[in-house]
Design a protein around this motif. Structure first.
Motif, PDB file in Angstrom:
ATOM      1  N   CYS A  97       0.835  -1.214   0.000  1.00 51.55           N
ATOM      2  CA  CYS A  97       0.000   0.000   0.000  1.00 51.55           C
ATOM      3  C   CYS A  97       0.864   1.257   0.000  1.00 51.55           C
ATOM      4  N   GLU A  98       1.941   1.238   0.780  1.00 51.62           N
ATOM      5  CA  GLU A  98       2.833   2.402   0.821  1.00 51.62           C
ATOM      6  C   GLU A  98       3.478   2.640  -0.546  1.00 51.62           C
ATOM      7  N   LYS A  99       3.857   1.569  -1.222  1.00 51.49           N
ATOM      8  CA  LYS A  99       4.440   1.698  -2.570  1.00 51.49           C
ATOM      9  C   LYS A  99       3.417   2.302  -3.539  1.00 51.49           C
ATOM     10  N   VAL A 100       2.160   1.928  -3.365  1.00 50.74           N
ATOM     11  CA  VAL A 100       1.090   2.461  -4.218  1.00 50.74           C
ATOM     12  C   VAL A 100       0.868   3.937  -3.905  1.00 50.74           C
ATOM     13  N   LEU A 101       0.749   4.269  -2.612  1.00 46.74           N
ATOM     14  CA  LEU A 101       0.440   5.648  -2.218  1.00 46.74           C
ATOM     15  C   LEU A 101       1.587   6.620  -2.476  1.00 46.74           C
ATOM     16  N   THR A 102       2.816   6.111  -2.564  1.00 42.26           N
ATOM     17  CA  THR A 102       3.963   6.976  -2.864  1.00 42.26           C
ATOM     18  C   THR A 102       4.315   6.953  -4.356  1.00 42.26           C
ATOM     19  N   SER A 103       3.437   6.334  -5.146  1.00 41.71           N
ATOM     20  CA  SER A 103       3.578   6.274  -6.610  1.00 41.71           C
ATOM     21  C   SER A 103       4.810   5.516  -7.088  1.00 41.71           C
ATOM     22  N   VAL A 104       5.350   4.651  -6.246  1.00 41.96           N
ATOM     23  CA  VAL A 104       6.432   3.777  -6.696  1.00 41.96           C
ATOM     24  C   VAL A 104       5.846   2.747  -7.654  1.00 41.96           C
ATOM     25  N   TRP A 105       4.646   2.252  -7.297  1.00 43.41           N
ATOM     26  CA  TRP A 105       3.903   1.343  -8.164  1.00 43.41           C
ATOM     27  C   TRP A 105       2.601   2.027  -8.537  1.00 43.41           C
ATOM     28  N   ARG A 106       2.229   1.959  -9.813  1.00 42.94           N
ATOM     29  CA  ARG A 106       1.072   2.711 -10.327  1.00 42.94           C
ATOM     30  C   ARG A 106      -0.045   1.789 -10.807  1.00 42.94           C
ATOM     31  N   ASP A 107      -1.224   2.377 -10.923  1.00 40.72           N
ATOM     32  CA  ASP A 107      -2.400   1.643 -11.405  1.00 40.72           C
ATOM     33  C   ASP A 107      -2.054   0.819 -12.637  1.00 40.72           C
ATOM     34  N   GLY A 108      -2.481  -0.434 -12.640  1.00 43.94           N
ATOM     35  CA  GLY A 108      -2.301  -1.304 -13.796  1.00 43.94           C
ATOM     36  C   GLY A 108      -0.943  -1.978 -13.883  1.00 43.94           C
ATOM     37  N   GLU A 109       0.020  -1.559 -13.072  1.00 42.31           N
ATOM     38  CA  GLU A 109       1.367  -2.142 -13.136  1.00 42.31           C
ATOM     39  C   GLU A 109       1.411  -3.534 -12.549  1.00 42.31           C
ATOM     40  N   LYS A 110       2.339  -4.329 -13.072  1.00 41.23           N
ATOM     41  CA  LYS A 110       2.599  -5.659 -12.528  1.00 41.23           C
ATOM     42  C   LYS A 110       3.501  -5.516 -11.311  1.00 41.23           C
ATOM     43  N   LEU A 111       3.151  -6.229 -10.251  1.00 39.63           N
ATOM     44  CA  LEU A 111       3.989  -6.239  -9.057  1.00 39.63           C
ATOM     45  C   LEU A 111       5.166  -7.179  -9.262  1.00 39.63           C
ATOM     46  N   PRO A 112       6.208  -7.010  -8.470  1.00 41.15           N
ATOM     47  CA  PRO A 112       7.302  -7.990  -8.529  1.00 41.15           C
ATOM     48  C   PRO A 112       6.768  -9.391  -8.215  1.00 41.15           C
ATOM     49  N   ALA A 113       7.491 -10.391  -8.642  1.00 40.86           N
ATOM     50  CA  ALA A 113       7.100 -11.784  -8.396  1.00 40.86           C
ATOM     51  C   ALA A 113       7.023 -12.048  -6.897  1.00 40.86           C
ATOM     52  N   VAL A 114       6.217 -13.023  -6.524  1.00 33.92           N
ATOM     53  CA  VAL A 114       6.039 -13.379  -5.116  1.00 33.92           C
ATOM     54  C   VAL A 114       7.390 -13.640  -4.450  1.00 33.92           C
ATOM     55  N   LYS A 115       8.246 -14.398  -5.107  1.00 33.57           N
ATOM     56  CA  LYS A 115       9.569 -14.700  -4.530  1.00 33.57           C
ATOM     57  C   LYS A 115      10.377 -13.421  -4.315  1.00 33.57           C
ATOM     58  N   ASP A 116      10.305 -12.491  -5.252  1.00 36.53           N
ATOM     59  CA  ASP A 116      11.030 -11.228  -5.120  1.00 36.53           C
ATOM     60  C   ASP A 116      10.465 -10.390  -3.975  1.00 36.53           C
ATOM     61  N   LEU A 117       9.139 -10.362  -3.839  1.00 37.51           N
ATOM     62  CA  LEU A 117       8.518  -9.647  -2.723  1.00 37.51           C
ATOM     63  C   LEU A 117       8.888 -10.293  -1.397  1.00 37.51           C
ATOM     64  N   ALA A 118       8.990 -11.618  -1.375  1.00 35.08           N
ATOM     65  CA  ALA A 118       9.380 -12.323  -0.153  1.00 35.08           C
ATOM     66  C   ALA A 118      10.788 -11.919   0.269  1.00 35.08           C
ATOM     67  N   VAL A 119      11.694 -11.838  -0.693  1.00 44.33           N
ATOM     68  CA  VAL A 119      13.067 -11.411  -0.397  1.00 44.33           C
ATOM     69  C   VAL A 119      13.078  -9.952   0.041  1.00 44.33           C
ATOM     70  N   LEU A 120      12.350  -9.120  -0.670  1.00 41.63           N
ATOM     71  CA  LEU A 120      12.291  -7.681  -0.382  1.00 41.63           C
ATOM     72  C   LEU A 120      11.751  -7.404   1.022  1.00 41.63           C
ATOM     73  N   THR A 121      10.773  -8.192   1.464  1.00 43.36           N
ATOM     74  CA  THR A 121      10.151  -7.968   2.769  1.00 43.36           C
ATOM     75  C   THR A 121      10.672  -8.902   3.855  1.00 43.36           C
ATOM     76  N   SER A 122      11.559  -9.818   3.484  1.00 45.58           N
ATOM     77  CA  SER A 122      12.155 -10.781   4.429  1.00 45.58           C
ATOM     78  C   SER A 122      11.124 -11.689   5.092  1.00 45.58           C
ATOM     79  N   VAL A 123      10.165 -12.159   4.294  1.00 45.32           N
ATOM     80  CA  VAL A 123       9.156 -13.081   4.821  1.00 45.32           C
ATOM     81  C   VAL A 123       9.030 -14.289   3.901  1.00 45.32           C
ATOM     82  N   ASN A 124       8.319 -15.283   4.375  1.00 45.64           N
ATOM     83  CA  ASN A 124       8.050 -16.492   3.616  1.00 45.64           C
ATOM     84  C   ASN A 124       7.140 -16.166   2.427  1.00 45.64           C
TER      85      ASN A 124
END
Length: 127
Positions: A18-45
């Motif tokens: 949500c913070e990435k969306v609200l700060t315009s890092v990620w925009r409407d219609g954009e593809k998010l990073p892959a689940v594995k990449d988000l897991a690494v980025l956030t340090s979670v499973n």
């Protein structure tokens, strides 16, 4: 990511998105990073990331395209803003008001403190 105690990790991952969306890092219609990449980025499973993304999908902020990934919906920014405002008003503000009452802190003093905060740039580093 620095995790808050007593707050579900998957919701904290959703807040990260949500913070990435609200700060315009990620925009409407954009593809998010892959689940594995988000897991690494956030340090979670990755399963925790999927739970967060499913929650965001249930709130109409994300859609999934099978075999392709997760995408922000059109209007994701306004939907995210509405969701986060509602959460703040329902979940955070009652605690703020209770603390203000306990400390005998009035709205006028809070306004002064807010103005000082905004003059300093308006954003502090999260700890």
């Amino acid at each position: 990511m620095n995790f808050k105690p007593n707050y579900s990790i998957y919701l904290q991952v959703a807040d990260f998105v949500c913070e990435k969306v609200l700060t315009s890092v990620w925009r409407d219609g954009e593809k998010l990073p892959a689940v594995k990449d988000l897991a690494v980025l956030t340090s979670v499973n990755p399963n925790t990331v999927i739970k967060a993304l499913t929650w965001l999908q249930d709130n109409d902020i994300l859609v999934t395209q099978r075999g392709v990934g997760y995408f922000l919906t059109e209007g994701a920014v306004s939907k995210t803003l509405a969701l986060k405002r509602r959460q703040f008003i329902e979940e955070d503000l009652p605690d703020v008001f209770a603390t203000m009452q306990l400390l005998d802190l009035g709205l006028d003093e809070l306004e002064t403190l807010y103005q000082k905060y905004m003059k300093k740039g308006g954003r502090h580093e999260k700890k």
